[in-house]
Scaffold this motif. Structure first.
Motif, mmCIF file in Angstrom:
data_model
loop_
_atom_site.group_PDB
_atom_site.id
_atom_site.type_symbol
_atom_site.label_atom_id
_atom_site.label_comp_id
_atom_site.label_asym_id
_atom_site.label_seq_id
_atom_site.Cartn_x
_atom_site.Cartn_y
_atom_site.Cartn_z
ATOM 1 N N VAL A 283 2.587 3.659 4.205
ATOM 2 C CA VAL A 283 2.470 4.593 3.073
ATOM 3 C C VAL A 283 1.127 5.301 3.211
ATOM 4 C CG1 VAL A 283 2.349 4.870 0.579
ATOM 5 C CG2 VAL A 283 3.885 3.168 1.560
ATOM 6 N N ALA A 286 -2.315 10.406 -0.385
ATOM 7 C CA ALA A 286 -1.801 11.721 -0.790
ATOM 8 C C ALA A 286 -2.584 12.823 -0.095
ATOM 9 C CB ALA A 286 -1.900 11.883 -2.302
ATOM 10 N N SER A 318 10.090 9.633 4.529
ATOM 11 C CA SER A 318 10.316 10.350 3.277
ATOM 12 C C SER A 318 8.997 10.869 2.730
ATOM 13 C CB SER A 318 11.004 9.457 2.240
ATOM 14 O OG SER A 318 10.172 8.357 1.908
ATOM 15 N N VAL A 319 9.100 11.847 1.831
ATOM 16 C CA VAL A 319 7.922 12.452 1.195
ATOM 17 C C VAL A 319 8.125 12.423 -0.313
ATOM 18 C CG1 VAL A 319 6.578 14.566 0.875
ATOM 19 C CG2 VAL A 319 7.386 13.944 3.154
ATOM 20 N N ASN A 320 7.130 11.942 -1.037
ATOM 21 C CA ASN A 320 7.176 11.944 -2.500
ATOM 22 C C ASN A 320 7.014 13.387 -2.979
ATOM 23 O OD1 ASN A 320 6.111 11.880 -5.303
ATOM 24 N ND2 ASN A 320 6.267 9.659 -5.027
ATOM 25 N N GLU A 322 6.346 14.635 -5.799
ATOM 26 C CA GLU A 322 5.285 14.900 -6.771
ATOM 27 C C GLU A 322 3.889 14.760 -6.177
ATOM 28 O OE1 GLU A 322 5.801 12.470 -10.188
ATOM 29 O OE2 GLU A 322 7.721 13.358 -10.760
ATOM 30 N N THR A 323 3.720 13.824 -5.223
ATOM 31 C CA THR A 323 2.373 13.546 -4.703
ATOM 32 C C THR A 323 2.162 13.993 -3.262
ATOM 33 O OG1 THR A 323 3.009 11.339 -3.928
ATOM 34 C CG2 THR A 323 2.237 11.536 -6.215
ATOM 35 N N VAL A 325 2.879 12.066 -0.776
ATOM 36 C CA VAL A 325 2.670 10.841 0.005
ATOM 37 C C VAL A 325 3.824 10.646 0.987
ATOM 38 C CG1 VAL A 325 2.638 8.318 -0.141
ATOM 39 C CG2 VAL A 325 1.250 9.689 -1.712
ATOM 40 N N SER A 327 5.985 8.200 3.407
ATOM 41 C CA SER A 327 6.340 6.780 3.537
ATOM 42 C C SER A 327 7.232 6.578 4.754
ATOM 43 C CB SER A 327 7.083 6.287 2.290
ATOM 44 O OG SER A 327 6.261 6.387 1.143
#
Length: 364
Positions: A283, A286, A318-320, A322-323, A325, A327
């Motif tokens: 992880v 950001a 994957s990509v968050n 909202e942030t 980040v 993973s």
């Protein structure tokens, strides 16, 4: 005495008879025939629009009926080169014998109230339509008021806000070109110019249909957000006939990276290359987007392994949203190598930026 009274009575009777005869003649005298043209009291058009006013169908059956226009109630204006407003009215308002209609082409006139450097168009066009029979006998006459408002033009590709179309521009990118869309209005013999506003004389220039910002516009230090409005107009014979207004918002250069940015020092520390153990999962921190107030959302763009496209079929990366980040799921299916993950930052300005994070995966 009786004889005199008889004469008076006879004379009074004669006067009454003559008055009655005269009254009968007045009542039976024929009045000239007048036809109804059924014209609207007012016609409203936006510059560039046309309109057809159809006359009553029964008028077509009247042989020898002709129609003409009287513009004498309109103040005539000298438009230059020997052309007057009355000449334009005669070109713009015509009668079509085949259709039995009045045809109006507003693009051959000017918006009411338009002002040039030396003249002003009247507040409305008072048009009188005259119907005549053979031997030039007037059998009908009606008037209507023609009101023309300024036409619309637009700026290609701009976003529509609650009030005005707008565009964000980065400092240092003032070469941005805004192109005017005439929206079908005729531009032959006309030109575009920017409305001069106090304090904005040197903000932008216009050439043809293209508007360009001045290089030194906005905050001299290029740190503060600045906005201003520009109004291009279409000018014909010195009169503005169409216009639009849009807002330009200058913003600082946006930084988007995996690492740290210190704006006071203009210092960047790059963390875009990370070594991790294979199959352990990961992880990231950001990514940095500066100024942060423009942050909106993030998307995964692509993945490459050792320079070649990598198919993320197992959704291991994957990509968050909202942030930002990144993973990586723990998996034995990943092989050692260099994985370059590119993500996109969507900003509140509508501008998009990309940054990449490279994960060097190795055993042990």
């Amino acid at each position: 005495m009786k004889y005199i009274n008889t004469k008076i009575a006879v004379a009074a009777a004669l006067i009454l008879m003559l008055g009655a005869a005269s009254s009968c003649k007045k009542e039976t005298a024929p009045t000239p025939t007048e036809i109804s043209l059924s014209l609207p009291s007012q016609v409203s058009l936006r510059y560039g629009e046309t309109q057809e006013i159809k006359l009553p169908k029964d008028l077509a059956a009247k042989a020898g009926l002709t129609f003409s226009f009287d513009f004498s109630q309109i103040t005539d204006i000298n438009l230059g080169n020997g052309i007057k407003l009355s000449d334009k009215l005669n070109q713009a308002i015509k009668f079509d014998n085949e259709k039995q209609s009045i045809l109006i082409n507003s693009s051959l006139l000017y918006p009411n109230g338009a002002q040039s450097s030396s003249a002003r168009i009247p507040d409305d066009y008072k048009v009188t339509v005259i119907a005549k029979e053979s031997q030039d006998k007037v059998v009908g006459k009606e008037s209507f008021s023609l009101k023309i408002t300024a036409g619309s033009i637009a700026i290609k590709g701009l976003k529509n806000g609650n009030e005005l179309p707008y565009s964000y521009v980065l400092y240092g990118d003032q070469s941005t070109d805004f192109e005017i869309d005439p929206l079908g209005l005729p531009t032959a013999g006309a030109s575009f110019q920017l409305v001069k506003k106090d304090g904005q004389e040197n903000i932008a220039s216009i050439t043809g249909t293209h508007i360009k910002l001045a290089k030194d516009v906005g905050d001299p230090e290029k740190k503060a957000e600045k906005s201003f409005e520009l109004t291009p107009e279409l000018i014909k014979d010195g009169f503005p006939v169409a216009a639009t207004t849009f807002r330009v918002i200058l913003i600082p250069q946006i930084k988007f990276l995996f690492g740290q940015y210190y704006p006071d020092l203009n210092l960047t520390i790059d963390f875009s290359l990370i070594h991790i153990g294979l199959s352990n999962g990961y992880v990231s921190a950001a990514p940095t987007l500066y100024p942060e107030k423009y942050k909106s959302a993030f998307e995964l763009v692509s993945i490459q392994k050792d320079g070649l496209a990598f198919t993320n079929s197992e959704k291991l990366f994957s990509v968050n949203a909202e942030t930002g980040v990144v993973s990586v799921k723990k998996s034995d299916s990943l092989k050692a190598g260099s994985y370059k993950i590119t993500i996109k930052a969507l900003t509140t300005t509508g501008l998009e930026f990309t940054a990449s994070l490279t994960l060097a995966m190795s055993e042990g």
